[in-house]
Design an enzyme around this catalytic site. Structure first.
Site, PDB file in Angstrom:
ATOM      1  CG  ASP A  11      32.218  36.634  40.276  1.00  0.00           C
ATOM      2  OD1 ASP A  11      33.297  36.381  40.846  1.00  0.00           O
ATOM      3  OD2 ASP A  11      31.980  37.740  39.757  1.00  0.00           O
ATOM      4  CB  SER A  12      32.400  38.280  44.563  1.00  0.00           C
ATOM      5  OG  SER A  12      33.017  38.877  43.445  1.00  0.00           O
ATOM      6  CB  CYS A  74      34.854  34.413  42.636  1.00  0.00           C
ATOM      7  SG  CYS A  74      35.542  35.600  43.775  1.00  0.00           S
ATOM      8  CD  GLU A 154      31.178  46.403  39.591  1.00  0.00           C
ATOM      9  OE1 GLU A 154      30.639  47.157  40.397  1.00  0.00           O
ATOM     10  OE2 GLU A 154      31.109  45.166  39.656  1.00  0.00           O
ATOM     11  CB  CYS A 186      40.251  40.319  38.418  1.00  0.00           C
ATOM     12  SG  CYS A 186      38.753  41.177  38.959  1.00  0.00           S
ATOM     13  CG  HIS A 188      34.991  43.273  37.462  1.00  0.00           C
ATOM     14  ND1 HIS A 188      34.661  42.307  38.367  1.00  0.00           N
ATOM     15  CD2 HIS A 188      33.979  44.181  37.496  1.00  0.00           C
ATOM     16  CE1 HIS A 188      33.509  42.632  38.952  1.00  0.00           C
ATOM     17  NE2 HIS A 188      33.074  43.751  38.439  1.00  0.00           N
TER      18      HIS A 188
END
Lengths: 267, 267
Positions: A11-12, A74, A154, A186, A188
């Site tokens: 993943d990024s 990702c 985050e 996504c 996240h």
């Protein structure tokens, strides 16, 4: 490739740990090698050329561990550079979160109206709509970029009134368009699942691409006789390109457990 | 170095354009070379090792243009890697936004209580407090990381109620601590200056490090006889390591003018 070979996941950044968690839950005996490109995160706001370059380099890092399968955790890479990953690892199967999420959404929808939320790059690529319409051309796909969801997740602003305000704004149009299914496009976004679900109300089913990709991985390994059937439950092997101060806090937020040893690799 | 040599400015991304704008206003005849590391932005959430590596590479890119002076527009690099920049360009003067902002704040404060807001990396480094106390050890410096301000600025959420909620939360403690001066220790923050000023009330003076660095640059060039006194007003030369979709919109947000030609460089 042997049944004992690891599953590679990249993943990024740290967001792909939601995929690690889902794969561990579905396949507890598999050894997972995870690479998070924390030195260059995020990808979702960058150009296609740069994203494709990074995807090729990320794949090369995982290939050192001779994985039996690669999962692109990702969404941005799944949308814009899955072919680059496939080319960089010749005959190993590659599963992208995007296709897995699209397949599950198509199975779940009843009214053929699916919403997708993701980064600007994922949404602009229109890749979810293409993947969904490739499976069923009758389905209408409605997309919305939610760029502030990543920093909110985050920073741990999970129950904050500002997060609710932004969710209201991002999701208002999707709600009014009568979707019955929403894909979290996504890695996240599962962190903000509760506020997203609250904002959408009880009649919209939420698809977590991390869970979808874990199910798809189990099916694929099972069909090809590559499932690891040992009784061990190995800890994931973590590689990152940078180790920022907040890493340990973020690991706990995404995995719900203490940070294990982490290996730093150069990109 | 000649008076006609350019001024080199770099930043982790597009935020440093607030410095370009301030330098242009103070020194309209100077040729500016700006490098924005848009392929690896942001720096503020990354480790010191990675930030120092990037700082050295960014300086090398500007050095190709033989500048007479380098401005580090990135607060994170100013805080954690100014010595790396100085080493990478031997005898050219280097000005960091951080020291310039600290100097102006020390001149302005009346009650010797200065607040500083910035990214997590800048605040954790304690570099503003060190720079301020180096000038005047009697001054008390109170710092607050405001990590969500960068994504809010980049998404253009400037007058949004969510931005006000977050500003209230980030700035509450600084307000209650009786500061009379606040340093905007991140090049993105001038974009949110109005909401920050509203939240702080009329009795706290805001120091924009971009303006401070422009004044410092004019003084330094003037003292060393290196001011460009021609009547030309050259357009800045823009280099970026990535050209994402949103670049043109962001350029307008930061510079208030249309995007000129941009050159892509590899990092």
């Amino acid at each position: 490739m042997h049944t004992e070979s690891p599953i590679g996941i990249f993943d990024s950044g740290i967001g792909g740990l939601t995929v690690v968690k889902a794969v561990q839950a579905a396949l507890p005996s598999e050894q997972i090698i995870y690479f998070g490109d924390t030195a260059r995160v995020p990808y979702g706001t960058k150009s296609q050329v740069t994203i494709r370059k990074y995807a090729s380099e990320d794949t090369a890092i995982l290939m050192r561990y001779q994985p039996k399968l690669i999962i692109v955790a990702c969404n941005t890479v799944s949308a814009l550079a899955l072919d680059v990953v496939e080319k960089s690892c010749s005959n190993i199967p590659v599963i992208g979160v995007l296709k897995a999420g699209a397949e599950l959404a198509v199975q779940v929808t009843r009214n053929n109206r699916i919403g997708v939320i993701g980064t600007q790059a994922t949404v602009s690529s229109n890749a979810y709509a293409r993947a969904i319409n490739h499976l069923d051309s009758e389905i209408e796909v409605l997309s919305q970029a939610c760029p502030l969801f990543v920093p909110f997740a985050e920073e741990g602003f999970i129950d904050h009134p500002a997060t609710k305000l932004i969710a209201d704004e991002y999701l208002a149009e999707l709600r009014s368009q009568g979707i019955d299914t929403l894909v979290l496009g996504c890695t996240h976004y599962p962190i903000l699942r509760r506020v997203i679900a609250e904002t959408l109300g009880p009649n919209i089913r939420i698809i977590d691409s991390a869970e979808a990709v874990a199910l798809r991985t189990r099916d694929l390994l099972s069909e090809s006789g590559k499932l690891n059937t040992s009784r061990k439950t190995p800890a994931p092997h973590l590689l990152v390109s940078d180790l920022p101060q907040k890493f340990s806090m973020l690991y706990q937020l995404f995995m719900g457990s203490e940070l294990p040893d982490v290996e730093l690799v150069e990109v």
